[in-house]
Design a protein around this motif. Structure first.
Motif, mmCIF file in Angstrom:
data_model
loop_
_atom_site.group_PDB
_atom_site.id
_atom_site.type_symbol
_atom_site.label_atom_id
_atom_site.label_comp_id
_atom_site.label_asym_id
_atom_site.label_seq_id
_atom_site.Cartn_x
_atom_site.Cartn_y
_atom_site.Cartn_z
ATOM 1 N N ALA A 70 -6.039 -3.535 -17.668
ATOM 2 C CA ALA A 70 -5.467 -3.460 -16.162
ATOM 3 C C ALA A 70 -4.034 -2.877 -16.684
ATOM 4 N N VAL A 71 -3.218 -3.592 -17.327
ATOM 5 C CA VAL A 71 -2.004 -3.294 -17.724
ATOM 6 C C VAL A 71 -1.708 -1.698 -17.924
ATOM 7 N N ARG A 72 -2.660 -1.259 -18.825
ATOM 8 C CA ARG A 72 -2.506 0.341 -19.199
ATOM 9 C C ARG A 72 -2.661 1.182 -18.194
ATOM 10 N N GLU A 73 -3.503 0.810 -17.085
ATOM 11 C CA GLU A 73 -3.796 1.564 -16.164
ATOM 12 C C GLU A 73 -2.786 1.655 -15.257
ATOM 13 N N LEU A 74 -2.315 0.320 -14.900
ATOM 14 C CA LEU A 74 -0.974 0.231 -14.038
ATOM 15 C C LEU A 74 0.209 0.841 -14.607
ATOM 16 N N CYS A 75 0.271 1.028 -15.670
ATOM 17 C CA CYS A 75 1.542 1.520 -16.257
ATOM 18 C C CYS A 75 1.625 2.958 -16.106
ATOM 19 N N ARG A 76 0.329 3.546 -15.933
ATOM 20 C CA ARG A 76 0.141 4.905 -15.783
ATOM 21 C C ARG A 76 0.441 5.600 -14.277
ATOM 22 N N VAL A 77 0.416 4.678 -13.272
ATOM 23 C CA VAL A 77 0.739 4.980 -11.954
ATOM 24 C C VAL A 77 2.043 5.051 -11.525
ATOM 25 N N GLU A 78 2.656 6.092 -11.549
ATOM 26 C CA GLU A 78 4.081 6.302 -11.187
ATOM 27 C C GLU A 78 4.550 5.803 -9.672
ATOM 28 N N VAL A 79 5.687 5.199 -9.650
ATOM 29 C CA VAL A 79 6.291 4.673 -8.351
ATOM 30 C C VAL A 79 7.533 5.122 -8.210
ATOM 31 N N THR A 80 7.862 6.249 -7.650
ATOM 32 C CA THR A 80 9.196 6.713 -7.537
ATOM 33 C C THR A 80 10.206 5.824 -6.799
ATOM 34 N N GLU A 81 11.161 6.036 -6.467
ATOM 35 C CA GLU A 81 12.285 5.300 -5.705
ATOM 36 C C GLU A 81 12.132 5.241 -4.373
ATOM 37 N N ARG A 82 11.496 6.431 -3.718
ATOM 38 C CA ARG A 82 11.210 6.356 -2.386
ATOM 39 C C ARG A 82 9.882 5.584 -2.105
ATOM 40 N N GLN A 83 9.150 5.670 -3.207
ATOM 41 C CA GLN A 83 7.992 4.734 -2.925
ATOM 42 C C GLN A 83 8.313 3.317 -3.107
ATOM 43 N N TRP A 84 8.997 3.002 -3.946
ATOM 44 C CA TRP A 84 9.359 1.687 -4.174
ATOM 45 C C TRP A 84 10.090 0.978 -2.864
ATOM 46 N N GLN A 85 11.008 1.910 -2.110
ATOM 47 C CA GLN A 85 11.628 1.703 -1.003
ATOM 48 C C GLN A 85 10.401 1.339 0.174
ATOM 49 N N ALA A 86 9.701 2.240 0.030
ATOM 50 C CA ALA A 86 8.459 1.874 1.238
ATOM 51 C C ALA A 86 7.701 0.751 0.923
ATOM 52 N N PHE A 87 7.523 0.499 -0.283
ATOM 53 C CA PHE A 87 6.555 -0.858 -0.554
ATOM 54 C C PHE A 87 7.556 -1.968 -0.216
ATOM 55 N N LEU A 88 8.863 -1.900 -0.339
ATOM 56 C CA LEU A 88 9.838 -3.104 0.152
ATOM 57 C C LEU A 88 9.560 -3.061 1.547
ATOM 58 N N ASP A 89 9.629 -2.007 2.308
ATOM 59 C CA ASP A 89 9.541 -2.019 3.848
ATOM 60 C C ASP A 89 8.057 -2.603 4.165
ATOM 61 N N ALA A 90 7.055 -2.335 3.532
ATOM 62 C CA ALA A 90 5.762 -2.944 3.701
ATOM 63 C C ALA A 90 5.633 -4.554 3.507
ATOM 64 N N HIS A 91 6.346 -4.698 2.195
ATOM 65 C CA HIS A 91 5.936 -5.962 1.512
ATOM 66 C C HIS A 91 6.997 -7.063 2.243
ATOM 67 N N ALA A 92 8.454 -6.649 2.455
ATOM 68 C CA ALA A 92 9.402 -7.475 3.139
ATOM 69 C C ALA A 92 10.006 -6.705 4.157
ATOM 70 N N PRO A 93 9.449 -6.411 5.423
ATOM 71 C CA PRO A 93 9.642 -5.807 6.575
ATOM 72 C C PRO A 93 11.164 -6.385 7.120
ATOM 73 N N MET A 94 11.932 -5.535 7.578
ATOM 74 C CA MET A 94 13.221 -6.188 8.117
ATOM 75 C C MET A 94 13.142 -6.062 9.469
ATOM 76 N N PRO A 95 13.374 -7.360 10.161
ATOM 77 C CA PRO A 95 13.418 -7.456 11.731
ATOM 78 C C PRO A 95 14.601 -6.490 12.154
ATOM 79 N N ARG A 96 14.527 -6.031 13.520
ATOM 80 C CA ARG A 96 15.454 -5.392 13.824
ATOM 81 C C ARG A 96 16.590 -6.175 14.320
ATOM 82 N N GLU A 97 16.162 -7.253 15.022
ATOM 83 C CA GLU A 97 17.134 -8.308 15.610
ATOM 84 C C GLU A 97 17.873 -9.284 14.429
ATOM 85 N N ARG A 98 19.114 -9.232 14.508
ATOM 86 C CA ARG A 98 19.612 -10.174 13.546
ATOM 87 C C ARG A 98 19.369 -11.730 13.704
ATOM 88 N N GLY A 99 19.544 -12.410 12.555
ATOM 89 C CA GLY A 99 18.967 -13.811 12.678
ATOM 90 C C GLY A 99 18.518 -14.280 11.576
#
Length: 340
Positions: A223-252
């Motif tokens: 599993a480690v070998r296969e996952l290390c072969r999957v590239e994650v670009t910086e743009r994709q990392w930012q997209a992952f953060l948006d999906a994993h920890a979405p930012m609410p529009r309103e402050r609070g």
């Protein structure tokens, strides 16, 4: 974590194979008594019995105060007490059958141990109401990608009703002292036995689970070998953060929490030696989220060590790691259910 919790961990957990894994994250030399709780090699079975399980869980009738100031016994109910201090660990129906730690976590495991499997850790949580024992192989496994881990089998049970007696395989990631899902594609094999009056330990199933500890090294390495072969670009990392920890529009408060989580994940991804060596890969994403959850995330209603151990046994860690892959797979538009 509070000083009292650290004192508890240093007195009521035993950590083995420190020559291979190093000291536990909660280790404090000043809190070690005349007999340290860390062992360079395997933990002797007799030490677990003597140092952790040298008391009994007693069944006692339950009484309530009646209107006249007397005591009336509650029919069909029992309290489970700790024999050395009288601590009430739980109240149950008469049909509840305690599973004594020595009998269920030590004697049973001892019958299954062989020359290559030993006790690697054991401990008490929740004032002694929850206990675990971990059976491990003697050597760490290091993948070509530099991931070092230890396959093991958890055995855990409780006297407070929070856990059925459970045996479950898992993996300890050495670089961050994290528990990770044994299988990143399917539910890891486990055996659960309810605390019923006529419960019997299913020995054949437990033996099969132990055998899987040997196969687990190859499965997890794949599993480690296969996952290390999957590239994650910086743009994709930012997209992952948006999906994993979405930012609410309103402050609070919700936005502040999301910002803190994203900042912590970004620091792990870019700078932390527990994650950064695998930055730019799917494995690095799994490692970042798992490490954040173990060591950075705020804990409500449970101390961190208690929360982490219970998540490992009950399947929370499995769901965490597979959930991370599911979210990342959606971002990359490719399935990441690694068949191991």
């Amino acid at each position: 974590m509070s000083k009292e919790s650290l004192e508890w961990l240093n007195a009521n957990t035993l950590i083995g194979f420190t020559e291979k894994r190093g000291t536990a994250w909660h280790y404090r030399a000043s809190m070690q008594g005349e007999e340290p709780n860390h062992y360079p090699g395997p933990i002797p079975v007799d030490d677990v019995k003597r140092r952790l399980f040298g008391w009994e869980a007693l069944s006692s009738p339950v009484y309530v105060e009646d209107p006249r100031g007397g005591l009336a016994q509650v029919p069909g109910r029992q309290a489970i007490l700790c024999s050395d201090n009288g601590h009430v660990m739980g109240i149950f129906s008469d049909g509840y059958e305690p599973h004594p730690y020595v009998e269920w976590l030590i004697n049973t495991v001892s019958r299954l141990l062989d020359a290559d499997l030993s006790i690697g850790s054991a401990g008490l949580l929740k004032g002694g109401a929850v206990a675990w024992v971990s059976v491990e192989v003697p050597e760490n496994v290091i993948t070509p990608e530099g991931v070092e881990f230890r396959p093991h089998l958890f055995g855990a049970t409780s006297f407070d009703g929070s856990l059925a007696t459970t045996f479950k395989r898992a993996v300890t990631n050495i670089v961050c002292d994290n528990t990770m899902a044994a299988s990143l594609a399917e539910r890891g094999q486990q055996v659960k036995i309810k605390h019923s009056r006529h419960s019997k330990f299913r020995l054949a199933e437990a033996r099969e689970a132990l055998h899987i500890v040997y196969a687990l090294a190859d499965e997890f390495s794949t599993a480690v070998r296969e996952l290390c072969r999957v590239e994650v670009t910086e743009r994709q990392w930012q997209a992952f953060l948006d999906a994993h920890a979405p930012m609410p529009r309103e402050r609070g408060r919700s936005r502040t929490m999301a910002e803190s989580k994203r900042d912590a994940l970004a620091k792990l991804w870019n700078h932390d030696l527990r994650v950064a060596p695998w930055r730019g890969t799917a494995w690095g994403v799994v490692q970042a989220v798992n490490t954040f959850t173990h060591h950075e995330q705020n804990v409500r209603g449970a101390e961190r060590a208690e929360r982490n151990m219970l998540r490992a046994v009950t399947g929370g860690i499995d769901e965490l790691d597979r959930g991370t892959l599911c979210t990342l797979g959606a971002v990359l538009d490719q399935p990441l259910a690694i068949a191991v």
